[in-house]
Design a protein around this motif. Sequence first.
Motif, mmCIF file in Angstrom:
data_model
loop_
_atom_site.group_PDB
_atom_site.id
_atom_site.type_symbol
_atom_site.label_atom_id
_atom_site.label_comp_id
_atom_site.label_asym_id
_atom_site.label_seq_id
_atom_site.Cartn_x
_atom_site.Cartn_y
_atom_site.Cartn_z
ATOM 1 N N VAL A 106 10.119 29.429 -36.420
ATOM 2 C CA VAL A 106 9.897 27.979 -36.466
ATOM 3 C C VAL A 106 11.198 27.255 -36.778
ATOM 4 C CG1 VAL A 106 8.721 26.123 -37.699
ATOM 5 C CG2 VAL A 106 7.450 28.171 -37.034
ATOM 6 N N GLU A 107 11.967 27.787 -37.705
ATOM 7 C CA GLU A 107 13.242 27.162 -38.051
ATOM 8 C C GLU A 107 14.233 27.229 -36.892
ATOM 9 O OE1 GLU A 107 14.396 29.099 -41.658
ATOM 10 O OE2 GLU A 107 12.983 27.953 -42.900
ATOM 11 N N ALA A 108 14.024 28.205 -35.984
ATOM 12 C CA ALA A 108 14.887 28.323 -34.807
ATOM 13 C C ALA A 108 14.400 27.462 -33.651
ATOM 14 C CB ALA A 108 14.966 29.781 -34.364
ATOM 15 N N GLY A 109 13.294 26.736 -33.854
ATOM 16 C CA GLY A 109 12.834 25.802 -32.839
ATOM 17 C C GLY A 109 11.576 26.180 -32.099
ATOM 18 N N SER A 110 10.905 27.258 -32.503
ATOM 19 C CA SER A 110 9.653 27.611 -31.833
ATOM 20 C C SER A 110 8.651 26.472 -31.953
ATOM 21 C CB SER A 110 9.049 28.869 -32.469
ATOM 22 O OG SER A 110 9.797 30.010 -32.161
ATOM 23 N N PHE A 111 7.924 26.223 -30.875
ATOM 24 C CA PHE A 111 6.932 25.154 -30.857
ATOM 25 C C PHE A 111 5.641 25.669 -31.476
ATOM 26 C CE2 PHE A 111 3.869 22.585 -28.070
ATOM 27 C CZ PHE A 111 3.869 21.523 -28.949
ATOM 28 N N VAL A 112 5.218 25.071 -32.592
ATOM 29 C CA VAL A 112 4.081 25.617 -33.331
ATOM 30 C C VAL A 112 2.774 25.504 -32.565
ATOM 31 C CG1 VAL A 112 5.115 25.284 -35.609
ATOM 32 C CG2 VAL A 112 3.713 23.476 -34.623
ATOM 33 N N ASP A 113 2.689 24.563 -31.640
ATOM 34 C CA ASP A 113 1.442 24.379 -30.897
ATOM 35 C C ASP A 113 1.510 24.925 -29.471
ATOM 36 O OD1 ASP A 113 -0.133 23.214 -32.886
ATOM 37 O OD2 ASP A 113 0.723 21.238 -32.532
ATOM 38 N N ALA A 114 2.459 25.813 -29.204
ATOM 39 C CA ALA A 114 2.521 26.435 -27.877
ATOM 40 C C ALA A 114 1.208 27.157 -27.596
ATOM 41 C CB ALA A 114 3.686 27.411 -27.805
ATOM 42 N N VAL A 115 0.700 26.989 -26.367
ATOM 43 C CA VAL A 115 -0.600 27.537 -25.986
ATOM 44 C C VAL A 115 -0.408 28.713 -25.041
ATOM 45 C CG1 VAL A 115 -2.754 27.039 -24.772
ATOM 46 C CG2 VAL A 115 -1.751 25.315 -26.276
ATOM 47 N N ALA A 116 -1.017 29.847 -25.360
ATOM 48 C CA ALA A 116 -0.987 30.987 -24.448
ATOM 49 C C ALA A 116 -1.876 30.662 -23.245
ATOM 50 C CB ALA A 116 -1.492 32.236 -25.151
ATOM 51 N N PRO A 117 -1.354 30.734 -22.020
ATOM 52 C CA PRO A 117 -2.131 30.288 -20.857
ATOM 53 C C PRO A 117 -3.359 31.123 -20.555
ATOM 54 C CG PRO A 117 -0.072 31.305 -20.174
ATOM 55 C CD PRO A 117 0.011 31.143 -21.650
ATOM 56 N N THR A 118 -3.419 32.341 -21.026
ATOM 57 C CA THR A 118 -4.588 33.177 -20.754
ATOM 58 C C THR A 118 -5.750 32.867 -21.687
ATOM 59 O OG1 THR A 118 -3.525 34.856 -22.127
ATOM 60 C CG2 THR A 118 -3.336 35.110 -19.736
ATOM 61 N N THR A 119 -5.467 32.662 -22.967
ATOM 62 C CA THR A 119 -6.521 32.461 -23.961
ATOM 63 C C THR A 119 -6.660 31.018 -24.418
ATOM 64 O OG1 THR A 119 -4.980 32.904 -25.776
ATOM 65 C CG2 THR A 119 -6.217 34.793 -24.888
#
Length: 344
Positions: A89-102
């Motif tokens: 998260v501190e490196a910029g990961s998007f916390v609400d990224a959605v996995a397209p399969t699930t």
Amino acid sequence: MSAQLIAAVRRGETAEAEKLLAGGADASTRETTTGLTVLMIAAGQADAPTVRELIRGGADVHTADRRAGATALHKACQGGSLEVVRALVEAGSFVDAVAPTTGHTALMDALWYKYPDIAEYLLGQGASLKVYTHYGFSLEQHFEYELNVNTFGKDKLLEAERHLNARRERDAAAVARQQLMAATAEGNTELAGKLLADGAKVDERSPDLGSFNDSHTPLLVAARDGHAEIVRLLLDAGADVNAVEPTFGAVPLHKAVYNGHAGITADLVRQDGTDLDFQGATNGYTPLHDSLWHGYEECARTLVEAGARLDLVGHDGKTPLDLAVEVFGAEHSLTGLIRDRAAA
């Protein structure tokens, strides 16, 4: 070298991975058999030192795996290391990224794998509660289902539920506290002026509730909704004229021109420090691109005459001149103005 890096990460050999990266190995190397990047492998294995080393080496925190479409943050929630989650998260990961399969977000996976400490952290980072899986469950239904089907680790799920409830209470309190945002959304100029005079926080952001105003400042909302007098009050009070909202990556000037608010556009352009050329994260459009795209001639003329750049291209490869020709036609006076300015 790629095979060596994958092997080192699989074995949790951080020092060897560091050596390989220093020698030119790609920090975003992907394993052919699984479709996972080495960062995803390390995150899933809860290997915080290797995750940090890969991030330092330039690993892409946003990319998805080739089978489920999950990110390294999703894998970290499976691995169960709060330290890894925090590093991503501190490196910029998007916390609400959605996995397209699930349709799962990282928060959903943290609940699914029964890691209440990770759920608490993600909730504190503003993870959305208004999300749905691709199989039709809301987050609340997803969590209720997990409570019903689990016998082992139910205590952890109940702990996570306490964190969810605490977040809901914080959100409700934030909404009640943010009277300036409420007045702005209602277009109540008199109340907004009084609140600002009484010291209201001019740039306080709305909580993430799955609404149109998520993480917006009052200026972003006023510029979008056409509340011109409130815009002027907020600017006079020192509002951040370049505040970026995270959904579309837009600034107040984008909001104004996108909706054709010519007067607000002029006020924002005159404000010291306004970035005329900020490119939104979603499509790379500047405010000038947006004004042309939506056919708002007066807004576009204001930006051109203020010196907005004419050479920037959106993610579709289009310049302002391309859009002017497309929307207004090659012979329109606005198109001619842009053509002449671009050639000068």
